[in-house]
Each structure stands twice: as structure tokens, then as C-alpha cells.
Design a protein around this motif. Structure first.
Motif, short mmCIF file in Angstrom:
data_model
loop_
_atom_site.label_atom_id
_atom_site.label_comp_id
_atom_site.label_asym_id
_atom_site.label_seq_id
_atom_site.Cartn_x
_atom_site.Cartn_y
_atom_site.Cartn_z
N GLN A 182 16.32 6.01 -7.49
CA GLN A 182 16.24 7.36 -6.91
C GLN A 182 15.44 7.35 -5.61
O GLN A 182 15.77 8.07 -4.67
CB GLN A 182 15.60 8.31 -7.92
N SER A 183 14.41 6.55 -5.55
CA SER A 183 13.56 6.49 -4.37
C SER A 183 14.00 5.45 -3.35
O SER A 183 13.48 5.40 -2.24
CB SER A 183 12.12 6.19 -4.77
N ASP A 184 14.97 4.60 -3.73
CA ASP A 184 15.43 3.49 -2.87
C ASP A 184 14.23 2.61 -2.48
O ASP A 184 14.12 2.15 -1.34
CB ASP A 184 16.13 4.03 -1.63
N ILE A 185 13.36 2.35 -3.45
CA ILE A 185 12.13 1.64 -3.16
C ILE A 185 12.38 0.18 -2.79
O ILE A 185 11.61 -0.42 -2.01
CB ILE A 185 11.16 1.73 -4.38
N LEU A 186 13.45 -0.42 -3.31
CA LEU A 186 13.71 -1.82 -2.99
C LEU A 186 14.15 -1.97 -1.54
O LEU A 186 13.82 -2.97 -0.89
CB LEU A 186 14.78 -2.38 -3.94
N ARG A 187 14.89 -0.99 -1.01
CA ARG A 187 15.23 -0.99 0.41
C ARG A 187 13.95 -0.83 1.25
O ARG A 187 13.79 -1.50 2.28
CB ARG A 187 16.22 0.14 0.69
N HIS A 188 13.07 0.03 0.80
CA HIS A 188 11.80 0.23 1.51
C HIS A 188 10.98 -1.06 1.51
O HIS A 188 10.38 -1.44 2.54
CB HIS A 188 11.00 1.36 0.84
N LEU A 189 10.95 -1.77 0.38
CA LEU A 189 10.21 -3.03 0.30
C LEU A 189 10.80 -4.06 1.25
O LEU A 189 10.08 -4.75 1.98
CB LEU A 189 10.24 -3.54 -1.14
N LYS A 238 5.51 8.42 -5.53
CA LYS A 238 4.75 9.52 -6.11
C LYS A 238 5.61 10.73 -6.47
O LYS A 238 5.43 11.33 -7.54
CB LYS A 238 3.62 9.93 -5.16
N PRO A 239 6.57 11.17 -5.62
CA PRO A 239 7.39 12.34 -5.99
C PRO A 239 8.24 12.14 -7.23
O PRO A 239 8.73 13.11 -7.81
CB PRO A 239 8.27 12.55 -4.75
N PHE A 240 8.41 10.88 -7.68
CA PHE A 240 9.29 10.60 -8.81
C PHE A 240 8.52 10.40 -10.11
O PHE A 240 9.12 10.06 -11.13
CB PHE A 240 10.13 9.36 -8.50
N TYR A 241 7.20 10.59 -10.08
CA TYR A 241 6.37 10.52 -11.28
C TYR A 241 5.88 11.92 -11.65
O TYR A 241 5.65 12.76 -10.77
CB TYR A 241 5.17 9.61 -11.06
N SER A 242 5.70 12.14 -12.93
CA SER A 242 5.16 13.41 -13.40
C SER A 242 3.66 13.48 -13.12
O SER A 242 2.97 12.46 -13.06
CB SER A 242 5.41 13.59 -14.90
N ALA A 292 0.81 -1.21 0.00
CA ALA A 292 0.00 0.00 0.00
C ALA A 292 0.85 1.26 0.00
O ALA A 292 0.40 2.31 -0.48
CB ALA A 292 -0.94 0.00 1.22
N THR A 293 2.07 1.19 0.54
CA THR A 293 2.91 2.39 0.65
C THR A 293 3.80 2.60 -0.58
O THR A 293 4.53 3.59 -0.63
CB THR A 293 3.79 2.30 1.91
N ILE A 294 3.76 1.67 -1.53
CA ILE A 294 4.64 1.79 -2.69
C ILE A 294 4.34 3.07 -3.47
O ILE A 294 5.25 3.83 -3.83
CB ILE A 294 4.48 0.55 -3.59
N ARG A 295 3.07 3.31 -3.74
CA ARG A 295 2.72 4.50 -4.52
C ARG A 295 3.08 5.78 -3.78
O ARG A 295 3.49 6.77 -4.39
CB ARG A 295 1.23 4.47 -4.86
N THR A 296 2.92 5.78 -2.47
CA THR A 296 3.27 6.97 -1.68
C THR A 296 4.76 7.28 -1.77
O THR A 296 5.16 8.44 -1.92
CB THR A 296 2.87 6.78 -0.21
N GLU A 297 5.57 6.23 -1.69
CA GLU A 297 7.01 6.42 -1.76
C GLU A 297 7.48 6.86 -3.15
O GLU A 297 8.43 7.63 -3.28
CB GLU A 297 7.73 5.12 -1.38
#
Length: 461
Positions: free
Chosen positions: A116-123, A44-48, A37-42
Motif C-alpha cells: 500500500q505504501s510502495d515502501i520497497l520502491r522507496h527503499l 506511519k499513515p498505514f499503522y494504527s 531513517a525515512t522508513i517509519r515516516t513513509e
């Protein structure tokens, strides 16, 4: 009479995808613990905010999890698997008609917003938190170790290390070279050691040429695991160069990050002798108050039949050694106007006996046959070594040594079941991405094995 199957003549079908996924299927059991659920929140700043809608990042995350959980190493092959496999379609929320994204989408997102978002670390950290909620992390005993993973680099296209130059690269240099230059001052990579490697790969300069496996040398990265020994849950993972100094530094980074991120501070840490240097033991004992269940890395024992340092008794209060004949070895035998530290370049204090005592000693041939007097060096952190030696005789140490094998089992599972024996991605960031996803998959499989309840997962949307 021989039967023959004919195509059914129905025009409409009542087909529910969920009914065709067994309750004990791995992906169904994993799905109980995967909350994106938090993936899109993390991200979001990196999408136009304008333009065409992108591919759902949750879909890409789920597909990557399928690939690493099932040991599918190719993203092209992964797209084919998700397209054809009903369980994969169910897990990725694609239904029967959902379109599978092209394999090139993963590369574009990985090199851009994912890193850029380090999303894999967040996951990864989200799954560790779920393991903690499920009671799989005790938090009392940790173990740390590293394993070599072959890099995507060819020895035949390498250059000798003394011919490699870090300068002269322009803006068109490859991604792996740019990442290599950016990590020259990183303690886990370029700053880990001043020793030049024997060979360097122009395709992936950060990969370390190593012969640590006692066989043919190869280019490799090290994946470092910090695990909770209660249920072998991976609480942190770090990529580094495949040398001991970098691996020890990575262990410190993981311990501090785990304490900061999850509030976990182990009572004791188990590791092999590569982590038993005086400096590392001092860091654990004095700075982090962690009991080191680690064999001491000590080269003071002699093999020529003469006395070793362990044959001399050290008096902490009086700061001197006593030899087997009862004579004293001290740092200074006279007072200096300007006090001296007595610390050598190697970070030791040198204790010397009296020349007259040694010349008249009956044990001189067994103590210092080739020198006028005996010298005994003592490391500045020898007290930390003594603390580690004292722990080696305790029952808790024996239990930790046995539980430490769990991290070795995780590495075997990583290479044999998840098939991560060789990296597909190049550069420090590529190694970090693969190690994070693999550790995430291993923790998810652990949750599925120990906590999943058959038939208890929610219905997919």
C-alpha cells in the motif's frame, strides 16, 4: 598427552558483538550506506495509532536486505540465519538477546502496508540516490535489457489459452488472480499484446508462457533493468510480461520515471535489436532527444538475390526513391482533388515505379521478376532508423555496445549469486517486490565493493 576442551567456568562475560564482525564483512560494508531513517515516516499513515506496538519495520527491511544480499530465498530460512549468525544480528540491530520475528510477519506486511505504501520502491530509490551521492552514476549513458525469471507456476496444472476466461471470478478469487484482473489494461501486462498465450496458469494467470530460451517452455515474468553504464548501477527496475512489446514499454516507463525522480536524462541509450523498432527509435530520437545506440530492427533485406530497399536511394526533400537504374519511385503519379495521406494500415508509405520503366529495364529480373513494377514501402519513422544507422559507425556507439554487456552481467549475478532463478511470490505485485529487493541488494553490493572503507562504519545503536 591428548588435550581435552572443557566448558569455561565463568559466570559473567564481557562480550561486544561489534568486535566479532570483521571490518571487511559484506554486511558491515553495506551498513555504511544504508539509511532507513525515512522508513517509519513513509509507513506511519498505514499503522494504527492504538493497540500493541508492531514489529519494527526497519528490522524487517534489514532482514529482507540480508536475505537478498546473501541469496537466502526462504523467509523461514532467513529467520533461522538471523537468529544464529552474529553478523546478521549485528546488521539487524538485534544484539545477542533480540528476538527474531516469525516468518509469517513478512507475508502479512507484504500483502498489506508494504504494498500500500510502495515502501520497497522507496527503499530502492533511496539507495540509487546514495549511489549518485557517491559519484557512481555518470548520467550520460544508459543501457536497458530484460531477463526472464521463472514464475511459481506449474505447466501440469495449466489450461490452454483459448479455454481461459477472464470472467466468472468471485470475491473469493486468489490474490494472484485479482492482481491479474487488475492489470488487464496495464501496458506492461494485459494490454501489451492481444495475442492469447498458448497456456495460462490458474495459480498465476499474469505469468507468460514462453519458449524464448530455445529450450523447454515455461511460465515466466521479465525483470527489466535500466542501468548507468559508468559503474553498472541499476537506476530503475520494472516487472512486465515476458514478451518484447511489454519489455519495450517498460523501458519507456523507466526512462521517464528516472528523469522525473532523479533528474537523470541520458545522452545515449544502448540496447539490443529487440528495442530497435521504428516506433521505439522515433520515441527516443524525436520525443526524448536520446541517441539510440541500438541495432535497427529491419526486415527489408531480401535473401532471394533481388534488390533490397537499401539498394534504392531516398531523397528526403523531394520525397521519392531512385532505383539502381536512375528511375524514380513516387507515391502518387497524379494529383487528387482530395489530398491523400498515402499511409497504409501497417504505418508505411508505398513508393511505386512506372510500369513502363520496369518493363524496359535490363535489371527487372533482379528487381521485380514477379510483379509488373517495383514497390518500396517506407516506414513513417524511417528517419529515426536512419539516425540510428548513422550512429552505428561512431566510436561512441562501439563503446556503448561494449558497456551494454554490464547489464547482462547483472542478470547473471542475479540468478547465480543471489539465486533469483525462480520467483517465490505470485502475481505482478509479487514479481515487482522480488525484483525491487534484488536490485536494491545489487546496488548495495556495488556500493560495498566500490566505496566502502574498512573500519569506517558507525557503531550500531
Amino acid at each position: 598427552m591428548m588435550g581435552m576442551q572443557t566448558a569455561p567456568a565463568q559466570l559473567f562475560y564481557d562480550f561486544c558483538l561489534d568486535d566479532h564482525i570483521p571490518d571487511d564483512h559484506l554486511l558491515r560494508r553495506i551498513d555504511q550506506f544504508l539509511d532507513l531513517a525515512t522508513i517509519r515516516t513513509e509507513l506511519k499513515p498505514f499503522y494504527s495509532t492504538i493497540g500493541c506496538p508492531s514489529i519494527d519495520p526497519e528490522l524487517m527491511m534489514r532482514m529482507l536486505i540480508v536475505g537478498y544480499c546473501m541469496g537466502i530465498r526462504s523467509e523461514r530460512r532467513l529467520c533461522e540465519e538471523v537468529h544464529l549468525n552474529l553478523a546478521s544480528r549485528w546488521f539487524c540491530r538485534l544484539g545477542l538477546n533480540g528476538k527474531v520475528p516469525d516468518h509469517s510477519t513478512f507475508s502479512r506486511n507484504r500483502h498489506g502496508r508494504f504494498r500500500q505504501s510502495d515502501i520497497l520502491r522507496h527503499l530502492f530509490e533511496t539507495i540509487v540516490e546514495r549511489c549518485m551521492q557517491e559519484g557512481l552514476v555518470g548520467g550520460e549513458g544508459f543501457a536497458v535489457d530484460a531477463s526472464l525469471i521463472a514464475a511459481d507456476a506449474n505447466k501440469q496444472r495449466s489450461v490452454p489459452g483459448d479455454q481461459w476466461r477472464t470472467g466468472g471470478f468471485d470475491a473469493d478469487a486468489g490474490r494472484a488472480i485479482r492482481e491479474y484482473l487488475a492489470t488487464l489494461d496495464d501496458a506492461a501486462f494485459g494490454a501489451a499484446s492481444e495475442v492469447k498465450p498458448k497456456f495460462v496458469s490458474p495459480a498465476d494467470p499474469a505469468a507468460q508462457w514462453t519458449g524464448a530460451h530455445k529450450g523447454h517452455a515455461f511460465f515466466a515474468y521479465a525483470t527489466n533493468y535500466l542501468i548507468d553504464t559508468e559503474n553498472a548501477v541499476i537506476v530503475d527496475v520494472e516487472a512486465s510480461r515476458a514478451i518484447r512489446q511489454a519489455e519495450v514499454g517498460a523501458s519507456r516507463t523507466m526512462i521517464d520515471r528516472t528523469a522525473r525522480r532523479f533528474g537523470l536524462k541520458p545522452r545515449h541509450l544502448a540496447a539490443d535489436s529487440a528495442y530497435g523498432s521504428a516506433a521505439n527509435l522515433a520515441w527516443l530520437v524525436k520525443e526524448r532527444q536520446i541517441e539510440p545506440h541500438i541495432p535497427v530492427f529491419d526486415k527489408s533485406n531480401r535473401t532471394d538475390g533481388t534488390f533490397s530497399r537499401s539498394d534504392f536511394v531516398f531523397d528526403t526533400e523531394r520525397n521519392h526513391y531512385t532505383c539502381p537504374q536512375g528511375k524514380l519511385l513516387v507515391q502518387f503519379r497524379r494529383a487528387y482533388t482530395t489530398p491523400r495521406s498515402g499511409i497504409t494500415k501497417e504505418g508505411t508509405r508505398l513508393y511505386r515505379s512506372s510500369k513502363s520503366d520496369c518493363q524496359a529495364c535490363a535489371l527487372k529480373e533482379k528487381c521485380c521478376p514477379n510483379t509488373p513494377e517495383r514497390k518500396v514501402p517506407r516506414d513513417l519513422h524511417e528517419d529515426a532508423r536512419d539516425a540510428a544507422r548513422a550512429l552505428a559507425d561512431t566510436p561512441a556507439y562501439e563503446r556503448s555496445r561494449h558497456r551494454r554487456k554490464k547489464v547482462e552481467m547483472l542478470f547473471a549475478h542475479l540468478k547465480r549469486i543471489l539465486r533469483l532463478g525462480r520467483l517465490r511470490l505470485r502475481g505482478p505485485s509479487g514479481a515487482r517486490d522480488e525484483f525491487l529487493l534484488a536490485a536494491t541488494a545489487q546496488n548495495l553490493r556495488k556500493l560495498a565493493k566500490l566505496r566502502a572503507a574498512a573500519g569506517a562504519c558507525p557503531q550500531p545503536a
